[in-house]
Each structure stands twice: as C-alpha cells, then as structure tokens.
Design a protein around this motif. Structure first.
Motif, mmCIF file in Angstrom:
data_model
loop_
_atom_site.group_PDB
_atom_site.id
_atom_site.type_symbol
_atom_site.label_atom_id
_atom_site.label_comp_id
_atom_site.label_asym_id
_atom_site.label_seq_id
_atom_site.Cartn_x
_atom_site.Cartn_y
_atom_site.Cartn_z
ATOM 1 N N ALA A 114 0.923 -1.304 -0.105
ATOM 2 C CA ALA A 114 -0.391 0.376 0.212
ATOM 3 C C ALA A 114 0.672 1.218 -0.024
ATOM 4 N N ILE A 115 1.757 1.207 0.645
ATOM 5 C CA ILE A 115 2.688 2.805 1.026
ATOM 6 C C ILE A 115 3.889 2.481 -0.620
ATOM 7 N N ALA A 116 3.731 1.539 -1.165
ATOM 8 C CA ALA A 116 4.386 1.620 -2.128
ATOM 9 C C ALA A 116 3.797 2.168 -3.095
ATOM 10 N N ASP A 117 2.643 2.109 -3.599
ATOM 11 C CA ASP A 117 1.592 2.348 -4.495
ATOM 12 C C ASP A 117 0.868 3.122 -4.002
ATOM 13 N N LEU A 118 1.254 4.403 -3.219
ATOM 14 C CA LEU A 118 0.811 5.734 -3.197
ATOM 15 C C LEU A 118 1.812 6.712 -2.770
ATOM 16 N N LYS A 119 3.413 6.242 -3.181
ATOM 17 C CA LYS A 119 4.312 6.728 -3.274
ATOM 18 C C LYS A 119 4.300 7.927 -1.812
ATOM 19 N N PRO A 120 3.887 8.097 -0.822
ATOM 20 C CA PRO A 120 3.822 9.181 -0.154
ATOM 21 C C PRO A 120 5.237 10.028 -0.067
ATOM 22 N N GLY A 121 4.523 11.496 -0.037
ATOM 23 C CA GLY A 121 6.157 12.188 1.024
ATOM 24 C C GLY A 121 7.175 12.029 1.955
ATOM 25 N N VAL A 122 5.959 11.338 2.683
ATOM 26 C CA VAL A 122 5.839 11.236 4.151
ATOM 27 C C VAL A 122 4.965 10.355 4.015
ATOM 28 N N VAL A 123 5.881 9.111 5.929
ATOM 29 C CA VAL A 123 4.826 7.934 6.515
ATOM 30 C C VAL A 123 5.009 8.848 7.876
ATOM 31 N N LEU A 124 4.092 9.059 8.570
ATOM 32 C CA LEU A 124 3.519 9.174 9.900
ATOM 33 C C LEU A 124 3.011 7.974 10.740
ATOM 34 N N LEU A 125 4.010 7.485 11.581
ATOM 35 C CA LEU A 125 3.609 6.513 12.440
ATOM 36 C C LEU A 125 3.096 6.599 13.394
ATOM 37 N N ALA A 126 1.756 6.295 14.267
ATOM 38 C CA ALA A 126 0.787 6.958 15.959
ATOM 39 C C ALA A 126 1.027 5.393 16.637
ATOM 40 N N GLY A 127 0.737 5.189 17.047
ATOM 41 C CA GLY A 127 0.668 4.012 18.035
ATOM 42 C C GLY A 127 0.280 2.728 16.689
ATOM 43 N N CYS A 128 1.626 2.436 17.056
ATOM 44 C CA CYS A 128 1.328 1.502 16.218
ATOM 45 C C CYS A 128 2.130 0.535 16.163
ATOM 46 N N ARG A 129 2.528 -0.782 16.274
ATOM 47 C CA ARG A 129 4.579 -1.869 15.737
ATOM 48 C C ARG A 129 5.084 -0.677 15.754
ATOM 49 N N VAL A 130 6.186 -1.184 15.818
ATOM 50 C CA VAL A 130 7.742 -0.936 15.855
ATOM 51 C C VAL A 130 7.578 -1.990 14.603
ATOM 52 N N LEU A 131 8.209 -0.888 13.197
ATOM 53 C CA LEU A 131 8.680 -0.900 11.940
ATOM 54 C C LEU A 131 10.202 -2.408 12.008
#
Length: 259
Positions: A114-131
């Motif tokens: 999903a992240i690859a498809d969306l091609k974001p300029g930034v990813v914000l983590l907020a209350g999720c698993r440790v990547l």
C-alpha cells in the motif's frame, strides 16, 4: 507551504483511537491527500509474553491490572474526554470518507504494498507496531513517529504519567522523531510540552497530549514534505518505560495524587 508539499501523498500508520484521530484529522484539515493504513491491534497476550521475558511475570501481571484500570478509566471518564475535546475543539472520530487501507500489521506485505502504491512524501507512525528493519528499508521516503512522551527520557509507554511520577512535570509532553529500528530512539524533530488539566489521569493524558501537539505534528509533516528535516539533540538521558504495576499505580495515586 510550497505546492509540492501541498499536493504530496501522506500516509499515517496506526491502530487508531480517539487521541490518534485528533491528530489525523488535524493533518487531513491541512493536507488534501492523506491515507490511513489501519492495522489490526497486536494481541495483548503476545505483547505481554514478550515483555515477561524481559521483566518477569510478576511485573507483567501487575501491568495487566493497570491496563484494565486504564480501560475502565476511559469508559467511566468519557465525560472528561468530551470536556477535553470541547476545550481544544478536537475531532476524535475518524471523519467520513477518510481513505483507509486495512492491514493485519504495519509490517505485513499488504502494508508495504500500500505504501509503495501510494508513493507518499512522508509516512507518519502514530500508535502502531514497531517497524522492522526490512519494512523501514522498503519505504523510500522519510518515516516519522508521533510519541506521547518526551524522548529520549520517556521512551515507551505512558510518558506523561512517568514524568509526573518522577517530579519532572516540565517534561509532560510529546515528541515527533525520525524512525529507526529501535523503540523511540530516532533523532528528535520536535518536542511539545504542556501540563495536565484538572481531573486528568493515566486514561486521559494521551488525549491531553494530542490536544497540545496536533499543530506541531502538522508543522513537522509540512517541513518534511518541503525537504526541511531538522533534528536536534535534546541533551536528555535515555530510558524506556512500561505500564506501572497495579500496586505501584494505586499506592502512588493514594500517596501523591498522581493517577
């Protein structure tokens, strides 16, 4: 804000929750292209088993008791949460029409795709698993995290509570930081400090923290999208914290009035 930042795709990865939606909605108010990757909450049993290997089952059982109290506190403290939301004009429900991608885990192939498809300029983590390192390596843009505590002094859980317990109310606040493979160990981009309100407890601190920090989150996202990544050294010791045990929580509440 430049035009590129205004039109860039932004991804927020989270398990959700009222205080998180307050931040997500603030970001969506500012930027047009926001997608939420909503992961299934991690099994509490799996989390606690891993924690027991580090801390022992006695501490973990004590933490379970406090977690149950926190859950009850949220239920019976709903009116207080509404007061905080009204005071700060928070939107604590996910807005209708918000673009959401459901995934089993932030590290699952579905999330990575999903992240690859969306091609974001930034990813914000907020209350999720440790990547994991592998997940981080797959994301070709800056990854930042909203943390409900002042890093690196209050990494982990319940940063606001532990700051008050440690007579360190000046560090009641939050951090936005770059993400690395550690637990809240990435370079700090922004600290936001405030203070608890009357009637606040361990159940309501996260909402209070989100209220004082949402604008800072928006500002950091804007800066990152504009290519201005500005880490700084806060000059603080580093320590990781967990839930207090039930007996510590109750004793501290009775003795010092910190709930």
């Amino acid at each position: 804000m430049n035009e590129a930042a205004d039109t860039a795709s932004i991804v927020v990865v989270t398990e959700g929750g009222g205080h998180i939606w307050a931040i997500v909605n603030a970001i969506a108010d500012r930027f047009a292209n926001v997608t939420v990757i909503l992961e299934t909450p991690i099994s509490k049993w799996s989390l606690l088993k891993r924690r027991a290997k580090r801390q022992g089952w006695i501490s973990v059982f004590g933490q379970i008791g406090t977690m149950m109290l926190v859950r009850l506190g949220k239920r019976f403290g709903a009116a207080h949460a509404e007061e905080i939301a009204a005071e700060y004009n928070l939107k604590t429900e996910l807005r209708p029409g918000q673009n959401i991608v459901h995934v089993p885990s932030a590290n699952a192939p579905e999330a990575i795709k999903a992240i690859a498809d969306l091609k974001p300029g930034v990813v914000l983590l907020a209350g999720c698993r440790v990547l994991t390192r592998e997940t981080l390596a797959s994301i070709p843009c800056p990854v930042i995290n909203y943390h409900a505590g002042i890093n690196p002094k209050y990494r982990g859980m319940n940063g606001a509570y532990w700051a008050l317990v440690n007579d360190d109310a000046v560090n009641f606040g939050t951090t936005v930081h770059l993400v690395d493979a550690g637990v809240d160990t990435g370079a700090v981009l922004r600290h936001t400090r405030g203070e608890p309100g009357r009637g606040d407890t361990i159940s309501s601190y996260p909402l209070r923290q989100a209220a004082i920090s949402r604008n800072a989150c928006v500002d950091v996202v804007e800066k990152v999208l504009s290519g201005r990544i500005e880490p700084f050294d806060p000059g603080l010791p580093s320590q990781i914290w967990f839930h207090p045990t039930l007996w510590f929580y109750v004793w501290t509440g009775i003795r010092r009035g910190i709930w």
